[in-house]
Design a protein around this motif. Structure first.
Motif, PDB file in Angstrom:
ATOM      1  N   ALA A 185      -1.388  -3.739 -14.464  1.00 38.40           N
ATOM      2  CA  ALA A 185      -2.602  -3.256 -13.088  1.00 38.40           C
ATOM      3  C   ALA A 185      -3.576  -5.068 -13.280  1.00 38.40           C
ATOM      4  O   ALA A 185      -3.405  -5.469 -12.212  1.00 38.40           O
ATOM      5  N   LEU A 186      -3.542  -5.137 -14.585  1.00 38.65           N
ATOM      6  CA  LEU A 186      -3.905  -7.022 -15.104  1.00 38.65           C
ATOM      7  C   LEU A 186      -3.182  -7.937 -14.338  1.00 38.65           C
ATOM      8  O   LEU A 186      -3.138  -8.653 -13.629  1.00 38.65           O
ATOM      9  N   GLU A 224      -2.971  -8.006 -10.287  1.00 38.57           N
ATOM     10  CA  GLU A 224      -4.678  -9.220 -10.009  1.00 38.57           C
ATOM     11  C   GLU A 224      -4.637 -10.561 -10.141  1.00 38.57           C
ATOM     12  O   GLU A 224      -5.159 -11.009  -9.655  1.00 38.57           O
ATOM     13  N   ASP A 240       3.961   6.723  -3.441  1.00 37.08           N
ATOM     14  CA  ASP A 240       2.669   6.291  -3.775  1.00 37.08           C
ATOM     15  C   ASP A 240       2.424   4.831  -3.927  1.00 37.08           C
ATOM     16  O   ASP A 240       2.489   4.037  -4.580  1.00 37.08           O
ATOM     17  N   SER A 241       1.276   3.979  -3.282  1.00 35.04           N
ATOM     18  CA  SER A 241       1.287   3.027  -2.295  1.00 35.04           C
ATOM     19  C   SER A 241       0.083   2.691  -3.833  1.00 35.04           C
ATOM     20  O   SER A 241      -0.087   1.187  -4.276  1.00 35.04           O
ATOM     21  N   SER A 242      -0.301   2.896  -4.563  1.00 37.27           N
ATOM     22  CA  SER A 242      -2.108   2.433  -5.831  1.00 37.27           C
ATOM     23  C   SER A 242      -0.672   2.514  -6.632  1.00 37.27           C
ATOM     24  O   SER A 242      -1.623   1.924  -7.995  1.00 37.27           O
ATOM     25  N   VAL A 243       0.452   3.345  -6.934  1.00 39.74           N
ATOM     26  CA  VAL A 243       0.941   2.651  -7.705  1.00 39.74           C
ATOM     27  C   VAL A 243       1.605   1.143  -8.134  1.00 39.74           C
ATOM     28  O   VAL A 243       2.826   1.336  -6.673  1.00 39.74           O
ATOM     29  N   PRO A 244       1.834   0.450  -8.667  1.00 39.01           N
ATOM     30  CA  PRO A 244       2.270  -1.684  -9.039  1.00 39.01           C
ATOM     31  C   PRO A 244       4.287  -0.791  -8.791  1.00 39.01           C
ATOM     32  O   PRO A 244       3.285   0.125 -10.248  1.00 39.01           O
TER      33      PRO A 244
END
Lengths: 308, 473
Positions: free
Chosen positions: B128-129, B132, B464-468
């Motif tokens: 996630a980092l 981002e 799931d769009s929230s999972v990179p």
């Protein structure tokens, strides 16, 4: 006296209320705000996505399953804990045989029992959970519970306690009861000792036995204390985070049969791709459930105060 | 007297507010929203030179935040003192087990420390980092010369796979995984010799060994039911051995039907058979990894699927003459795409440098120092683990397990597998598929159900769009 009442009240309450607003109320408002975003918690950037997170929760069977576990905890743990607490406190304070001039006495050795009952209360939740994890160790030669069962000839009853989807949640509930019952023994004991002995003597003269004394005298006079205990046990049951996180296999397992909402929230916020927004929405849902619980409790426990 | 303020009501109201407030206020309020903007302005860099290829400014402060777990943090302190001497400063060092909770607010505030060992159960989500843009691309470090031999680049001395392990779907390397872990089935050479067993090469031989072990009163395998994904160290790599790297990569890439292939059926079927024959130690399903290792060092079970850290971690209960060894992956036999000797090995212990820290060059330089011979020797000697520097263990006296891992790694050559699902999709691997594996090993579900469930979970993660998402390059 009546003259400066409001100024007096405001003077005293302003600072605590302000602190309460900043430290308690404002995080809730922020939580709601965050729940409307896709924030990851890792960066300052977040986008408002409306009620998407709530839609996700509604369609997440894991959330409903976890919530159901919380409800089960809420229904079972406080009832069992308070019932046991009341029973033990009654036996320690009133339930003993009468001897000599004392008309009201506890069972023999009640002082020692009080200390034993209270003992888990001085241990931190982490210690209790790790301790019980060892007791529940499924090894037939090392797990304390299984070894004991074997020793008393109940070898067929040995289980894989925390590894069995049907048993795991009940095992965790048992630990929560064990950990909390001592506090209520002491709390109810304090409540019972403030009930005047004349009332007990009068009921004795009328020929009341232990059961009648308990239900007709002790319980009604303790109802305020019981209601307070109920609320606090409710809070502990709604949380249960530490117990489940430390004891359950595979973080809420086996097969997610012990997952509770606070643990799911924690996993969502810190593990599962850092979905702070979604976790915040779960927090709001949790708040609603807790509100309902609080309102119901206070409605049901509303009754006339008995003065003595 | 007016009784609007009766004590009971006051208490009730206070309780009502308390009930609402206490349970869920804990987590999220701690990390309240923050204002944006880059508060950290990187310090001016120094001049680049042969001895200072990354351009570290002399005397500039550097902050290190280090996971203090199984490896401790003394080896990092040793590298820091070398940094201090060279650059005339004192590195601000914090050792902790709670990297994530301590650093998440600092990342959210754009004031992260420069250098981090992002490991442990409470680590920051590196994927996630990276997505981002909060992590520094370490490519300049890879292209910098090593300290020991200025003719060699850092990139050239790393064990194959180390660079890839730090990549998240692009050529940029966001994490340097310093320790090199060899996975496999670990056993006691002493026990095997005493019983006259040889380490099996195929599933059939393994099942035959299970029967022999059972007759001798030893379970073939044990695993930690509290963390069932330990079994995946073997399981996924075996899928790769049987079906080839492409099959494993398809699983990592969340491809449609990736689990519905013969290689998966064969491997998962093998575990179904082990479970049906009850070759797992009774009670494994409720154990922690420590309890598992203790049962195994006591000789209750022959094998555990584990990483090379087990030698350090199980040391307190391991008998002196245990003679620890690791076996390569077992498979279907000659029909397998990869030969016997294939190993699952991967770089671990990810070190990251913040993209908007105050001294990013210093953070990379500290990593360069750690890759020097003096520091890798110190690490291997004190921690009993290999580093990601190729051949760094040569010339050192290795403990039995480490020596065995080192030999196995050399023998495997290019046949080294690495299942990325374990670090790309942590929830999918550890929780969802982990739950299926736990049920498979207790015989609650069949191999077919496991495959069906794993495929469904993989598809759900893909949607799931929230999972990179990441892909093999």
């Amino acid at each position: 006296m009546r003259h400066g009442k409001y100024r007096f009240i405001i003077g005293f309450l302003a600072i605590p209320l302000a602190l309460y607003g900043v430290l308690v109320i404002s995080p809730f408002v922020q939580d709601f705000q965050i729940s409307l975003t896709d924030w990851t918690g890792l960066t300052p950037d977040k986008h408002y996505i409306g009620f998407d997170n709530y839609r996700k929760i509604i369609h997440n069977h894991l959330f409903w399953q976890s919530l159901w576990h919380n409800v089960l905890l809420l229904l079972i743990v406080p009832v069992v804990t308070l019932a046991l607490g009341l029973f033990f406190a009654f036996m320690l304070n009133v339930g003993g045989r009468r001897k000599g001039s004392a008309s009201v006495a506890g069972v023999r050795g009640s002082g020692a029992y009080k200390i034993i009952f209270f003992f888990p209360q001085v241990l931190s939740v982490a210690v209790i959970a790790i301790l019980w994890q060892q007791i529940y160790n499924p090894d037939p030669e090392e797990g304390v519970l299984n070894v004991v069962l074997h020793g008393i000839g109940l070898g067929s009853q040995t289980q894989s306690w925390l590894g069995d989807p049907k048993l795991a949640l009940a095992c965790i509930m048992a630990v929560m009861v064990w950990a909390n019952v001592g506090f209520y023994v002491v709390l109810f004991s304090a409540g019972m000792s403030s009930i005047p002995t004349e009332i007990y003597e009068a009921s004795l003269l009328d020929g009341a036995n232990r059961t009648t004394t308990f239900f007709r005298v002790t319980l009604p006079l303790l109802s305020d204390t019981v209601a307070t205990g109920w609320v606090y046990m409710g809070i502990i049951a709604m949380d249960a985070f530490a117990y489940v996180q430390l004891m359950s296999v595979n973080n809420g397992g086996p097969n997610e049969k012990t997952d509770v909402v606070p643990l799911l929230l924690f996993k969502t916020a810190f593990r599962d791709n850092s979905q702070y927004g979604l976790a915040a929405a779960m927090g709001v849902a949790m708040l609603l459930v807790t509100l309902v619980f609080a309102v119901l409790t206070l409605r049901l426990s509303r009754r006339e105060r008995i003065e003595f | 007297m007016g009784s609007e303020f009766n004590r009971r009501d006051a208490i009730k109201r206070a309780m009502a507010i308390g009930v609402v407030a206490i349970p869920s206020a804990s987590l999220l309020s701690a990390c309240a929203t923050s204002s944006g903007g880059d508060k950290n302005k990187p310090v001016a860099t120094g001049t680049k030179s042969a001895s200072n290829p990354l351009g570290v400014k002399n005397g500039a402060p550097l902050e290190a935040f280090v996971f203090k777990g199984g490896f401790g943090d003394d080896y990092i302190k040793a590298a820091e003192s070398a940094y201090n001497t060279t650059y005339g400063t004192t590195v601000k060092h914090t050792g902790t087990q709670a990297i994530g909770p301590k650093l998440q607010p600092r990342f959210a505030n754009n004031t992260p420390p420069d250098f981090m060992d992002n490991s442990g159960a409470d680590n920051l989500d590196t994927a996630a980092l990276a997505k981002e843009g909060k992590l520094l691309d370490l490519t300049p470090l890879l292209d910098a010369p090593t300290i020991d031999d200025p003719a060699k680049k850092v990139r050239d001395v790393l064990i194959a796979g180390t660079v890839e392990q730090g990549q998240y779907g692009s050529q940029a390397m966001y994490a340097l995984n310093y320790a090199f872990t060899v996975y496999g089935s670990w056993y006691s050479n002493k026990l095997f010799q005493a019983k006259g067993w040889t380490y099996p090469k195929t599933f059939d031989e393994m099942i035959a060994l299970g029967a022999k072990a059972k007759a001798a009163g030893v379970a073939l395998f044990t695993y930690p039911g509290k963390y069932p994904y330990y079994v995946h160290f073997d399981l996924f790599a075996q899928i790769g051995k049987v079906g080839g790297k492409d099959v494993l990569n398809a699983i990592d890439d969340l491809e449609d039907g990736a689990f519905q292939v013969d290689a998966v059926k064969q491997v998962v079927g093998y575990y179904e058979e082990l479970a049906a024959k009850k070759y797992f130690l009774a009670g494994s399903e409720g154990k922690t990894h420590i309890q598992m290792q203790t049962d195994w060092t006591k000789g209750k079970a022959a094998l555990v699927a584990d990483g090379s850290w087990v030698e350090n971690e199980a040391a307190p209960t391991m008998p002196k003459d245990f003679d620890l060894a690791v076996g390569p992956l077992v498979g279907g036999g000659d029909s397998d795409k990869l030969p016997y000797g294939t190993l699952y090995a991967a770089a671990g212990e990810p070190f990251i440098v913040a993209a908007n820290g105050k001294n990013p060059a210093g953070g990379m330089e500290l990593l360069r120092i750690m890759l020097a011979k003096k520091q890798t020797d110190n690490f291997t000697n004190t921690i009993k683990s290999l580093t990601c520097v190729a051949g760094s263990a040569e010339g050192l006296t290795l403990t039995p397990g480490l020596a065995s891992a080192s030999v196995a790694l050399k023998a495997a050559g290019a046949n080294v597998l690495n299942a990325r699902i374990q670090d790309w999709y942590v929830k999918l691997n550890q929780e969802t598929i982990g739950n299926l594996t736990a049920q498979l090993l207790t015989g609650q579900i069949t191999a077919a159900k496991w495959i069906e469930g794993a495929q469904k979970a993989s598809d759900a993660t893909k949607k799931d769009s929230s999972v990179p998402k990441f892909k093999h390059l």
